[in-house]
Scaffold this active site. Sequence first.
Site, PDB file in Angstrom:
ATOM      1  N   ASN A   9       0.867  -1.182   0.000  1.00 23.47           N
ATOM      2  CA  ASN A   9       0.000   0.000   0.000  1.00 23.47           C
ATOM      3  C   ASN A   9       0.903   1.230   0.000  1.00 23.47           C
ATOM      4  O   ASN A   9       1.458   1.591   1.034  1.00 23.47           O
ATOM      5  CB  ASN A   9      -0.879  -0.049   1.258  1.00 23.47           C
ATOM      6  CG  ASN A   9      -1.694   1.217   1.468  1.00 23.47           C
ATOM      7  OD1 ASN A   9      -1.768   2.070   0.574  1.00 23.47           O
ATOM      8  ND2 ASN A   9      -2.311   1.334   2.631  1.00 23.47           N
ATOM      9  N   TRP A  10       1.025   1.841  -1.178  1.00 23.68           N
ATOM     10  CA  TRP A  10       1.947   2.977  -1.284  1.00 23.68           C
ATOM     11  C   TRP A  10       1.389   4.229  -0.604  1.00 23.68           C
ATOM     12  O   TRP A  10       2.106   5.212  -0.444  1.00 23.68           O
ATOM     13  CB  TRP A  10       2.228   3.284  -2.756  1.00 23.68           C
ATOM     14  CG  TRP A  10       3.070   2.260  -3.465  1.00 23.68           C
ATOM     15  CD1 TRP A  10       3.523   1.074  -2.954  1.00 23.68           C
ATOM     16  CD2 TRP A  10       3.549   2.342  -4.807  1.00 23.68           C
ATOM     17  NE1 TRP A  10       4.263   0.406  -3.907  1.00 23.68           N
ATOM     18  CE2 TRP A  10       4.296   1.158  -5.054  1.00 23.68           C
ATOM     19  CE3 TRP A  10       3.435   3.276  -5.831  1.00 23.68           C
ATOM     20  CZ2 TRP A  10       4.906   0.911  -6.281  1.00 23.68           C
ATOM     21  CZ3 TRP A  10       4.046   3.019  -7.050  1.00 23.68           C
ATOM     22  CH2 TRP A  10       4.780   1.855  -7.272  1.00 23.68           C
ATOM     23  N   LYS A  11       0.114   4.211  -0.268  1.00 20.57           N
ATOM     24  CA  LYS A  11      -0.534   5.404   0.303  1.00 20.57           C
ATOM     25  C   LYS A  11      -0.281   6.606  -0.625  1.00 20.57           C
ATOM     26  O   LYS A  11      -0.163   6.422  -1.827  1.00 20.57           O
ATOM     27  CB  LYS A  11      -0.055   5.649   1.737  1.00 20.57           C
ATOM     28  CG  LYS A  11      -0.212   4.385   2.587  1.00 20.57           C
ATOM     29  CD  LYS A  11      -0.060   4.615   4.056  1.00 20.57           C
ATOM     30  CE  LYS A  11      -0.246   3.281   4.786  1.00 20.57           C
ATOM     31  NZ  LYS A  11      -0.156   3.415   6.230  1.00 20.57           N
ATOM     32  N   HIS A  95      -9.530   1.134   5.104  1.00 19.71           N
ATOM     33  CA  HIS A  95      -8.253   1.346   5.796  1.00 19.71           C
ATOM     34  C   HIS A  95      -8.478   2.313   6.956  1.00 19.71           C
ATOM     35  O   HIS A  95      -9.282   3.235   6.856  1.00 19.71           O
ATOM     36  CB  HIS A  95      -7.216   1.908   4.820  1.00 19.71           C
ATOM     37  CG  HIS A  95      -5.848   1.931   5.388  1.00 19.71           C
ATOM     38  ND1 HIS A  95      -5.427   2.894   6.275  1.00 19.71           N
ATOM     39  CD2 HIS A  95      -4.799   1.078   5.236  1.00 19.71           C
ATOM     40  CE1 HIS A  95      -4.183   2.644   6.636  1.00 19.71           C
ATOM     41  NE2 HIS A  95      -3.778   1.550   6.015  1.00 19.71           N
ATOM     42  N   GLU A  97      -6.898   4.762   7.960  1.00 18.73           N
ATOM     43  CA  GLU A  97      -6.715   6.186   7.605  1.00 18.73           C
ATOM     44  C   GLU A  97      -7.964   6.731   6.922  1.00 18.73           C
ATOM     45  O   GLU A  97      -8.316   7.900   7.100  1.00 18.73           O
ATOM     46  CB  GLU A  97      -5.460   6.345   6.731  1.00 18.73           C
ATOM     47  CG  GLU A  97      -4.195   6.154   7.571  1.00 18.73           C
ATOM     48  CD  GLU A  97      -2.997   5.589   6.828  1.00 18.73           C
ATOM     49  OE1 GLU A  97      -2.987   5.604   5.578  1.00 18.73           O
ATOM     50  OE2 GLU A  97      -2.061   5.120   7.506  1.00 18.73           O
ATOM     51  N   GLU A 168      -5.340  -4.801  10.881  1.00 22.96           N
ATOM     52  CA  GLU A 168      -4.326  -3.774  11.063  1.00 22.96           C
ATOM     53  C   GLU A 168      -4.612  -2.998  12.345  1.00 22.96           C
ATOM     54  O   GLU A 168      -5.424  -2.067  12.342  1.00 22.96           O
ATOM     55  CB  GLU A 168      -4.348  -2.799   9.884  1.00 22.96           C
ATOM     56  CG  GLU A 168      -4.038  -3.458   8.557  1.00 22.96           C
ATOM     57  CD  GLU A 168      -3.506  -2.440   7.556  1.00 22.96           C
ATOM     58  OE1 GLU A 168      -2.396  -2.664   7.071  1.00 22.96           O
ATOM     59  OE2 GLU A 168      -4.174  -1.434   7.299  1.00 22.96           O
ATOM     60  N   GLY A 174       2.454   2.431  10.761  1.00 27.21           N
ATOM     61  CA  GLY A 174       3.398   3.530  10.561  1.00 27.21           C
ATOM     62  C   GLY A 174       4.102   3.963  11.835  1.00 27.21           C
ATOM     63  O   GLY A 174       4.749   5.010  11.862  1.00 27.21           O
ATOM     64  N   SER A 213       3.458  -1.929  10.450  1.00 25.75           N
ATOM     65  CA  SER A 213       4.908  -1.974  10.665  1.00 25.75           C
ATOM     66  C   SER A 213       5.537  -3.336  10.359  1.00 25.75           C
ATOM     67  O   SER A 213       6.453  -3.769  11.061  1.00 25.75           O
ATOM     68  CB  SER A 213       5.257  -1.510  12.081  1.00 25.75           C
ATOM     69  OG  SER A 213       4.826  -0.164  12.269  1.00 25.75           O
ATOM     70  N   GLY A 234       2.757  -1.059   4.314  1.00 19.11           N
ATOM     71  CA  GLY A 234       2.788   0.361   3.982  1.00 19.11           C
ATOM     72  C   GLY A 234       4.209   0.820   3.705  1.00 19.11           C
ATOM     73  O   GLY A 234       4.752   0.596   2.622  1.00 19.11           O
ATOM     74  N   GLY A 235       4.838   1.445   4.695  1.00 21.90           N
ATOM     75  CA  GLY A 235       6.153   2.050   4.521  1.00 21.90           C
ATOM     76  C   GLY A 235       7.177   1.141   3.841  1.00 21.90           C
ATOM     77  O   GLY A 235       7.910   1.584   2.941  1.00 21.90           O
TER      78      GLY A 235
HETATM   79  P1  PGA Z   1       2.805   0.392   7.701  1.00 19.80           P
HETATM   80  O1  PGA Z   1       1.327   0.566   7.090  1.00 19.80           O
HETATM   81  O2  PGA Z   1       3.357  -0.885   7.120  1.00 19.80           O
HETATM   82  O3  PGA Z   1       3.563   1.605   7.216  1.00 19.80           O
HETATM   83  O4  PGA Z   1       2.671   0.341   9.164  1.00 19.80           O
HETATM   84  C1  PGA Z   1       0.473  -0.524   6.921  1.00 19.80           C
HETATM   85  C2  PGA Z   1      -0.839  -0.070   6.338  1.00 19.80           C
HETATM   86  O5  PGA Z   1      -1.306   1.008   6.716  1.00 19.80           O
HETATM   87  O6  PGA Z   1      -1.436  -0.761   5.491  1.00 19.80           O
END
Ligand code: PGA
Length: 251
Positions: A9-11, A95, A97, A168, A174, A213, A234-235
């Site tokens: 997930n590149w966000k 998600h 967010e 999640e 993050g 993470s 994500g990251g």
């Molecule tokens: P993260 O994000 O790996 O940066 O913690 C995961 C996600 O939000 O899907």
Amino acid sequence: MRRPLVAGNWKMNGSSETAQDLVAGIRKGVEAGLPADIAICPPFVYLTQVGGLLDGSDIALGGQNASQHESGAYTGEVAPAMLVDVGCEYVILGHSERRSYYGEDDVLVAEKVVAAHAAGLKPILCVGETLEEREADRTEAVVASQLDALLESDDGLAALQNGVIAYEPVWAIGTGKTATPQQAQDVHAFIRQRVAAKDADLGAEIRILYGGSVKGNNAAELFAMADIDGGLIGGASLQAEEFLRICRAAI
Ligand code: PGA
């Protein structure tokens, strides 16, 4: 056997230039073939570009969100059929967010999952509790209500047949604070049981990803747990080598 899935997930990160380099790096490492599914979910505006770069590979494309509507006067929204049109197989929905910054509630997320499935996408339904909820011992109650929005309707259950669930914990996203493998496994087992109570076959077959993470150095121990079928990353999905390490751990 459930085939693992690792989805990046590149966000809201990157540019057309960095997308090109990242996909090239990932493709190079995946060419040998892995016994896992891999998907990349870039921002909407790069879907067509990334789809083209993935042509001829086994790596799937996914969106990060979609409208609950089919089409019409919804300025700024993207319809599920449009994601299919540009080559998406998956779409991340609900998600945390989206839930916390854009007010998406369980009912709306369920509508989106149903609409995505109707358009032919595989929805990745995200669920998870905040730190406050975990500390108040409400993890299962929160995750249950996020799931039940789908499990309690025929359309919702049908949409999950083709879907994926991502657990999640919000406090792990993050933050560098990963859930321990056992903490994650406990919630994954709870999710699987809850799905199985409605549909035993679906409970046995649905893939449940862990997200929050996940890195190259902790992926293997998480993915080794009985009910963890891969990850939503994500990251660490923004660096080819790190993402590849995670993909290799998913076997
Ligand atoms: P993260 O994000 O790996 O940066 O913690 C995961 C996600 O939000 O899907």
